[in-house]
Design a protein around this motif. Structure first.
Motif, PDB file in Angstrom:
ATOM      1  N   ALA A   1       0.836  -1.201   0.000  1.00  0.00           N
ATOM      2  CA  ALA A   1       0.000   0.000   0.000  1.00  0.00           C
ATOM      3  C   ALA A   1       0.872   1.252   0.000  1.00  0.00           C
ATOM      4  N   GLN A   2       0.335   2.333  -0.562  1.00  0.00           N
ATOM      5  CA  GLN A   2       1.058   3.605  -0.538  1.00  0.00           C
ATOM      6  C   GLN A   2       1.194   4.096   0.899  1.00  0.00           C
ATOM      7  N   ALA A   3       2.402   4.425   1.281  1.00  0.00           N
ATOM      8  CA  ALA A   3       2.647   4.939   2.631  1.00  0.00           C
ATOM      9  C   ALA A   3       2.945   6.426   2.617  1.00  0.00           C
ATOM     10  N   LEU A   4       3.741   6.883   1.645  1.00  0.00           N
ATOM     11  CA  LEU A   4       4.273   8.246   1.678  1.00  0.00           C
ATOM     12  C   LEU A   4       4.247   8.846   0.277  1.00  0.00           C
ATOM     13  N   VAL A   5       3.792  10.091   0.200  1.00  0.00           N
ATOM     14  CA  VAL A   5       3.796  10.857  -1.046  1.00  0.00           C
ATOM     15  C   VAL A   5       4.425  12.212  -0.778  1.00  0.00           C
ATOM     16  N   PHE A   6       5.409  12.564  -1.606  1.00  0.00           N
ATOM     17  CA  PHE A   6       6.015  13.900  -1.538  1.00  0.00           C
ATOM     18  C   PHE A   6       6.274  14.353  -2.959  1.00  0.00           C
ATOM     19  N   GLY A   7       5.519  15.340  -3.425  1.00  0.00           N
ATOM     20  CA  GLY A   7       5.646  15.767  -4.813  1.00  0.00           C
ATOM     21  C   GLY A   7       5.359  14.609  -5.745  1.00  0.00           C
ATOM     22  N   ALA A   8       6.312  14.309  -6.619  1.00  0.00           N
ATOM     23  CA  ALA A   8       6.148  13.195  -7.551  1.00  0.00           C
ATOM     24  C   ALA A   8       6.645  11.874  -6.971  1.00  0.00           C
ATOM     25  N   GLN A   9       7.220  11.901  -5.775  1.00  0.00           N
ATOM     26  CA  GLN A   9       7.768  10.688  -5.173  1.00  0.00           C
ATOM     27  C   GLN A   9       6.684   9.937  -4.402  1.00  0.00           C
ATOM     28  N   THR A  10       6.703   8.626  -4.538  1.00  0.00           N
ATOM     29  CA  THR A  10       5.767   7.768  -3.813  1.00  0.00           C
ATOM     30  C   THR A  10       6.523   6.558  -3.279  1.00  0.00           C
ATOM     31  N   LEU A  11       6.299   6.230  -2.021  1.00  0.00           N
ATOM     32  CA  LEU A  11       6.909   5.046  -1.420  1.00  0.00           C
ATOM     33  C   LEU A  11       5.808   4.163  -0.843  1.00  0.00           C
ATOM     34  N   SER A  12       5.941   2.857  -1.057  1.00  0.00           N
ATOM     35  CA  SER A  12       5.048   1.902  -0.411  1.00  0.00           C
ATOM     36  C   SER A  12       5.492   1.711   1.038  1.00  0.00           C
TER      37      SER A  12
ATOM     38  N   HIS B   1      30.637  14.638  12.362  1.00  0.00           N
ATOM     39  CA  HIS B   1      29.484  14.371  13.218  1.00  0.00           C
ATOM     40  C   HIS B   1      28.172  14.534  12.467  1.00  0.00           C
ATOM     41  N   CYS B   2      28.239  14.850  11.180  1.00  0.00           N
ATOM     42  CA  CYS B   2      27.049  15.014  10.343  1.00  0.00           C
ATOM     43  C   CYS B   2      26.912  13.824   9.405  1.00  0.00           C
ATOM     44  N   LEU B   3      25.678  13.448   9.172  1.00  0.00           N
ATOM     45  CA  LEU B   3      25.383  12.404   8.199  1.00  0.00           C
ATOM     46  C   LEU B   3      24.366  12.964   7.218  1.00  0.00           C
ATOM     47  N   VAL B   4      24.768  13.097   5.971  1.00  0.00           N
ATOM     48  CA  VAL B   4      23.885  13.641   4.938  1.00  0.00           C
ATOM     49  C   VAL B   4      22.985  12.523   4.432  1.00  0.00           C
ATOM     50  N   VAL B   5      21.662  12.733   4.564  1.00  0.00           N
ATOM     51  CA  VAL B   5      20.692  11.733   4.125  1.00  0.00           C
ATOM     52  C   VAL B   5      20.390  11.983   2.657  1.00  0.00           C
ATOM     53  N   GLU B   6      20.748  11.032   1.805  1.00  0.00           N
ATOM     54  CA  GLU B   6      20.613  11.186   0.358  1.00  0.00           C
ATOM     55  C   GLU B   6      19.250  10.702  -0.115  1.00  0.00           C
ATOM     56  N   PRO B   7      18.741  11.298  -1.200  1.00  0.00           N
ATOM     57  CA  PRO B   7      17.452  10.846  -1.743  1.00  0.00           C
ATOM     58  C   PRO B   7      17.553   9.572  -2.580  1.00  0.00           C
ATOM     59  N   ASP B   8      18.756   9.168  -2.944  1.00  0.00           N
ATOM     60  CA  ASP B   8      18.934   8.014  -3.821  1.00  0.00           C
ATOM     61  C   ASP B   8      18.487   6.729  -3.121  1.00  0.00           C
TER      62      ASP B   8
ATOM     63  N   VAL C   1       0.774  12.299   3.105  1.00  0.00           N
ATOM     64  CA  VAL C   1       1.184  13.236   2.056  1.00  0.00           C
ATOM     65  C   VAL C   1       1.930  14.377   2.723  1.00  0.00           C
ATOM     66  N   VAL C   2       3.159  14.627   2.310  1.00  0.00           N
ATOM     67  CA  VAL C   2       3.990  15.664   2.914  1.00  0.00           C
ATOM     68  C   VAL C   2       3.991  16.886   2.000  1.00  0.00           C
ATOM     69  N   ALA C   3       3.590  18.036   2.556  1.00  0.00           N
ATOM     70  CA  ALA C   3       3.563  19.278   1.785  1.00  0.00           C
ATOM     71  C   ALA C   3       4.979  19.773   1.540  1.00  0.00           C
ATOM     72  N   ALA C   4       5.196  20.397   0.398  1.00  0.00           N
ATOM     73  CA  ALA C   4       6.507  20.961   0.076  1.00  0.00           C
ATOM     74  C   ALA C   4       6.817  22.119   1.021  1.00  0.00           C
ATOM     75  N   PRO C   5       8.098  22.412   1.255  1.00  0.00           N
ATOM     76  CA  PRO C   5       8.449  23.553   2.117  1.00  0.00           C
ATOM     77  C   PRO C   5       7.759  24.832   1.646  1.00  0.00           C
TER      78      PRO C   5
END
Length: 804
Positions: free
Chosen positions: A138-149, A240-247, A336-340
């Protein structure tokens, strides 16, 4: 004056004067006469008489102010007091009981009978994992054109969680999260919980110094962020930083299975920093059991299902965002997450709601009011639930919802950050009352309305609201003395604690709680919690300021009152710039008042009620009248929205008391009057009548170049946008230079024009060079930029040289 000197009378006649029912004098006999009047001379009066038979009393009341039950209850309370005095004459007055035993039992016990047998040991992340197994595709998350089950979201969060565990994250280890709203933000928050840690939200829009303090105070060993934000953060050790990538292939070497981390119900889930009265924000640490209880109650009360969609739009530095993120993922709904930035624009919210068939979302009441002004709001017929919290819900806004969205449920919730989001609830109904209640306690929470001695007050009497039960925060992070001051022993359940909210409330006869106001100098402005003392403490640090006070004017905006050491023409700008470096922009006063001295009460304390009302027309500015029909129309709209008598076309909307919600009202008024719609970004980046008129006429060309201050003399300074496209980051420097030169921002075309794509580098440089030559055909040019903007400034400089 028609107003009486007093409304309440106590009249006692002693036994000496009434020794007998009649007295005989020469040629005169005096007798008592029973006078059966039906008219109350005062709102409330108590007449007592001593006779040989005892003490008699009569309570007379105005029936248009009191129903019969209220004075009857007062009479019983008075009798209780008298009886207690007779039983123990040596008892302290403050300890005398007003309430009858049965009444005490109802208020303290019956109205707090909220016990529910929830499985509080099942943490939120474990319940989300169980939902993944139930609905993996099932669809869990939508952000713009991105969709994750559900499976995809869980796998990403798991890989990051295993990486965090490798870095030492474990139960009660704090992890900073500095991100914009995105898919990566949701993944990061869920991953921190899965690793057993507690997340600390750090809003990238906060001033650098405030972020530095929060990082230092929280002492997070690891910070999760995004690549385009890294340079803006006050982090000295990038390791001490970890950059979270969209890939999707990011961290592919880590397992995507659920981490096996045991989390205790008492472990921290998150620490959210709120405004602090001492000048620095304070972090409230909330426990897993409190969060689980809150979300299980919400599901029991409102029942989300697979057919539901929740819109996440609240900034994650506010605790409402916690249920927005996790409640839908626990229940099989879609998030559904609204854009900034979209959460500020009603028209974009309407479009999001309809495009994604949103059924559930949250509004601060002031934002709900702005949302209801949109001409298309009635199209949102798929909405099933609007949940309000953050400030008092006006009756007028409630009725507006009923009129525009008759099939939508409206729910009013209340709760401080120190008690896991919300502690009381109320289902709004169409009834004729002066206020909308905050309701009754949620499951496994208790509410008490107490006096200064921690004794329950009678029904209808105002007192301070205290909270008990499983929802309380564990503590203020590294603030044991403040924790002890605000979390006190409970007198009704030994061994437990109460949180004193500082909110003044009263209970109705049915136990429902009504909010009255604050007992201290904390305020809620457009849903944002602000300690006025924090702003005052920052102002007193400035060398110009001898004394300072900050107040809220008519519930609309902040006003700063200052006594200066030395007078200077640009003192307002200096103080605003100083504050912008320390506090979020919503904590900077919109108006300033200069005083020779602060008004004091007879005991030498600040008399806040004697502070004069601000006069926006006292600003030291050059008045410029409207020069054409369009500017005249805009001036009329400004006067209506800002409730001002006079507006100059060079005035700054925000310096006259404007704020983000009034921008939305301004946007709609302009659309109706002129027939052209300006975006919220255009209005905020052109905060003068002249600038907005230029946008409407198209004389600003592409609207890529926007005015950031009101100065009109001197060679302009052009500031190029950093990687995220906006020029809001230059607000402080534009304000500081207002007395010296115009400051112009060059923003990204993709941000200025909806639907535009970000151009390639060479095309972008060529575009900006052309725009600058149109705006200023001859030199000299002053160009600057921060981060990516610095590279743009250099490349455009080369382009200008090549153009001659």
């Amino acid at each position: 004056s028609r107003n009486p000197l007093f409304q309440v009378l106590f009249n006692h006649q002693s036994q000496a004067r009434l020794a007998s029912t009649s007295q005989q004098l020469p040629d005169l006999r005096i007798e008592g006469l029973e006078w059966g009047t039906q008219t109350a001379q005062f709102d409330l009066s108590l007449d007592t008489q001593e006779t040989v038979d005892g003490l008699w009393a009569t309570l007379t009341y105005a029936t248009d102010l009191f129903d019969a039950a209220t004075p009857n209850r007062m009479a019983r309370h008075w009798q209780n007091l008298l009886q207690a005095m007779l039983d123990d004459p040596h008892q302290r007055v403050a300890q005398l009981p007003l309430l009858e035993p049965l009444e005490h039992q109802v208020i303290v016990e019956q109205w707090n009978d909220t016990a529910q047998d929830y499985r509080l040991e099942d943490s939120v992340q474990r319940q989300i994992e169980a939902q993944v197994r139930r609905t993996p595709n099932a669809q869990a998350l939508v952000f713009g054109a991105q969709t994750l089950s559900y499976t995809q979201l869980n796998a990403r969060a798991n890989r990051l969680a295993h990486r965090l565990i490798q870095a030492g994250v474990a139960p009660d280890v704090l992890v900073g999260v500095a991100m914009e709203r995105s898919t990566e933000m949701v993944v990061a928050l869920l991953a921190v919980l899965k690793a057993g840690g507690a997340y600390v939200p750090l809003d990238p829009d906060y001033p650098r110094e405030r972020l530095a303090y929060m990082l230092q105070d929280s002492n997070v060993p690891l910070l999760l962020t995004q690549a385009h934000l890294l340079q803006a953060l006050p982090v000295s050790a990038p390791s001490h930083c970890l950059v979270v990538e969209p890939d999707d292939q990011w961290l592919s070497e880590y397992a995507d299975t659920d981490p096996d981390v045991a989390v205790d119900a008492e472990n921290l889930a998150y620490v959210i920093y709120t405004s602090g009265s001492t000048g620095q924000p304070k972090g409230a640490g909330n426990r897993h059991c409190a969060l689980t209880n809150r979300l299980l109650w919400m599901q029991q009360a409102y029942t989300l299902g697979a057919e539901d969609t929740v819109l996440q739009k609240t900034p994650f530095s506010f605790d409402v965002s916690v249920w927005e993120f996790f409640w839908p993922l626990m229940t099989g709904a879609r998030l559904v997450v609204a854009a900034p930035g979209d959460h500020r624009d009603p028209s974009k919210l309407v479009e999001l709601i309809n495009r994604h068939q949103v059924t559930t979302l949250h509004f601060v009441p002031s934002m709900l009011h702005a949302f209801l002004q949109d001409s298309q709001v009635a199209s949102c017929q798929g909405l099933r639930r609007i949940i309000c919290s953050g400030e008092a819900l006006p009756v007028g806004v409630q009725q507006h919802v009923f009129a525009e969205l008759p099939n939508t449920g409206l729910f009013n919730l209340y709760g401080p950050t120190e008690a896991a989001i919300d502690v009381t609830h109320w289902t709004c109904v169409d009834e004729h009352r002066d206020s909308v209640p905050i309701g009754r306690p949620i499951s496994n929470l208790r509410t008490y309305v107490l006096d200064a001695q921690l004794q329950p007050v009678a029904v209808g009497i105002a007192g301070e609201l205290y909270l008990g039960g499983v929802g309380l925060a564990r503590s203020y992070h590294r603030r044991p003395s403040l924790t002890a001051e605000r979390f006190v022993p409970c007198p009704f359940q030994p061994g437990t604690r109460l949180y004193r909210t500082g909110d003044r409330v009263r209970q109705r006869r049915d136990g429902v709680i009504e909010y009255i106001g604050r007992l201290d100098h904390q305020v809620k402005l457009r849903g944002l919690r602000i300690e006025l003392g924090e702003i005052e403490a920052r102002l007193l640090e400035h060398p110009l300021v001898r004394d300072a006070s900050v107040q809220v004017h008519e519930g609309k905006y902040l006003v700063g009152y200052v006594v200066l050491q030395d007078s200077t023409l640009a003192w307002r700008d200096a103080l605003s710039t100083h504050l912008l470096a320390h506090v979020p922009d919503y904590m900077v006063p919109a108006q300033w008042v200069l005083l020779d001295h602060m008004p004091l009460s007879p005991n030498g304390k600040l008399d806040r009620k004697a502070l004069p009302a601000p006069d926006s027309n006292l600003h030291e500015r050059h008045f410029v009248a409207a020069r054409n029909t369009l500017e005249q129309a805009l001036v009329a709209i400004w006067r209506e929205v800002l409730e001002l008598e006079q507006v100059s076309v060079e005035d700054n909307f925000f310096e006259l008391g404007g704020h983000s919600l009034l921008v939305l009202m301004l946007k709609e008024r302009i659309r109706k009057a002129v027939g052209v719609e300006l975006s919220v970004s255009q209005l905020m980046l052109n905060p003068s009548v002249a600038g907005q008129a230029a946008c409407l006429e198209g004389s600003a060309g592409s609207s890529l170049i926007v005015r950031l201050n009101s100065q009109s003399r001197g060679t302009p300074l052009y500031l190029f946008h950093p990687s995220y496209g906006s020029v809001h980051c230059y607000k402080a420097i534009a304000l500081a230079l207002r007395e010296h030169r115009p400051v112009m921002g060059v923003m990204c075309r993709a941000l200025a024009e909806e639907g535009s794509e970000v151009p390639a580098w060479a095309a972008m440089v060529e575009d900006y060079t052309t725009q600058l030559l149109k705006a200023q055909p001859e030199g000299p040019f002053r160009l600057a930029g921060w981060s990516l903007g610095g590279n743009l400034a250099m490349e455009v400089a080369y382009g200008l040289e090549q153009a001659g």
